[in-house]
Design a protein around this motif. Sequence first.
Motif, mmCIF file in Angstrom:
data_model
loop_
_atom_site.group_PDB
_atom_site.id
_atom_site.type_symbol
_atom_site.label_atom_id
_atom_site.label_comp_id
_atom_site.label_asym_id
_atom_site.label_seq_id
_atom_site.Cartn_x
_atom_site.Cartn_y
_atom_site.Cartn_z
ATOM 1 N N LEU A 231 0.835 -1.195 0.000
ATOM 2 C CA LEU A 231 0.000 0.000 0.000
ATOM 3 C C LEU A 231 0.872 1.247 0.000
ATOM 4 N N GLU A 232 0.334 2.303 -0.580
ATOM 5 C CA GLU A 232 0.941 3.637 -0.478
ATOM 6 C C GLU A 232 -0.122 4.576 0.075
ATOM 7 N N CYS A 233 0.170 5.230 1.183
ATOM 8 C CA CYS A 233 -0.807 6.096 1.852
ATOM 9 C C CYS A 233 -0.519 7.554 1.524
ATOM 10 N N LEU A 234 -1.500 8.227 0.923
ATOM 11 C CA LEU A 234 -1.379 9.646 0.603
ATOM 12 C C LEU A 234 -2.523 10.396 1.266
ATOM 13 N N LEU A 235 -2.212 11.527 1.850
ATOM 14 C CA LEU A 235 -3.191 12.329 2.573
ATOM 15 C C LEU A 235 -3.722 13.417 1.655
ATOM 16 N N ARG A 236 -5.038 13.457 1.483
ATOM 17 C CA ARG A 236 -5.670 14.482 0.645
ATOM 18 C C ARG A 236 -6.509 15.387 1.544
ATOM 19 N N SER A 237 -6.183 16.660 1.558
ATOM 20 C CA SER A 237 -6.879 17.608 2.430
ATOM 21 C C SER A 237 -7.775 18.540 1.612
ATOM 22 N N TYR A 238 -8.851 19.007 2.239
ATOM 23 C CA TYR A 238 -9.797 19.927 1.615
ATOM 24 C C TYR A 238 -9.974 21.151 2.507
ATOM 25 N N ASP A 239 -10.109 22.301 1.878
ATOM 26 C CA ASP A 239 -10.398 23.538 2.602
ATOM 27 C C ASP A 239 -11.900 23.817 2.534
ATOM 28 N N VAL A 240 -12.500 24.138 3.684
ATOM 29 C CA VAL A 240 -13.917 24.484 3.738
ATOM 30 C C VAL A 240 -14.037 26.005 3.697
#
Length: 351
Positions: A231-240
């Motif tokens: 597995l490769e774990c990537l963090l995807r963030s969103y701005d509200v």
Amino acid sequence: MSFLGYKSNVEEGDLVIIFLGHDSMLPLTVRQGETTQTRFGALRHSQVIGKQYGSKIETLGGKGFVYVLHPTPELWTVNLPHRTQILYSTDIGVIISQLELKPGSVVVESGTGSGSLSHSLARAVAPSGHLYTFEFHEQRAATAEKEFKDHGLSNLITVQCKDAIQDGFGMTDVADAVFLDLPSPWSALRHAKAALKSAGGRICSFSPCIEQVQKTCLELTAQGFDEVTTLECLLRSYDVRTISLPIPKLGFEAEDLQEKSDKSVRNISDACDDIKESDNGDNSNVEEVAEQNVVKDIHKETGKKRRFNEDKFSKVQSGSNKSCVTMRCTTQGKEMPGHTGYLTFATLFRK
């Protein structure tokens, strides 16, 4: 003190996390009579001692305030002194889940590094489990051992200064799971296999290069491991964000024009049949009458929809400016932060 959350109030000598903002925190060992400078002003340690964790404390002179937080493995990960590159919470959560750790589990880790993963592993197996962690670098091993003792984890963690690749783990039929963070993890797999319990167990290897992953997967298969997965774990963030959108013109009579046109043809045909059945006289203009009746019904229905939507939009905002609708939305960052790292998992089924 303890990282396991058993305490409610700060005592002298405790490690606390001073929260200045989501992007600014400060680990602090509280000592009577000392003062620490923050960007919001000076903070006397005496103000912190005796306070409940989570308390809001004003700095000297009323220049600002900070929050005093209980240290957790997650907070320690983002505040610890780096002695090596570390694993962060995104990977750590996947590791603990995939290794199927629970209270009472026994885990073998190599190498210890800065202790980021070690703190989370210890919490996952507490209170009756144990973590055996191996570090080949003597000074790092000694520092980690002192750190675990200061954090109240010495009863859960045993640190050994040993090269696991050359010397192995020195244990057999002990572990439920093994984690490897080594330059050549494939060289330590035979030792990891020996350390796992006779009933079998899970293994995880962290590698920054895909070539390391390939060699590890081949050796896992050769050693009799099954369910090999990477597995490769990537963090995807969103701005509200809060945005305002203009209300479109209320041209609802043009809505679904094609659909209504199709319906009109069908309705006119049906209306013709109804008129012919009910009228025994001259039916020469029956199509014209049917078309007029259908058009009247459509206009009546469209008028109702227009009035309903006008009322609906008028209630969107109570202020004087009713030309915009305020709403919340999420936007994804232009770049997705990540790192080069792969987690390889496998299961050993004993026969």
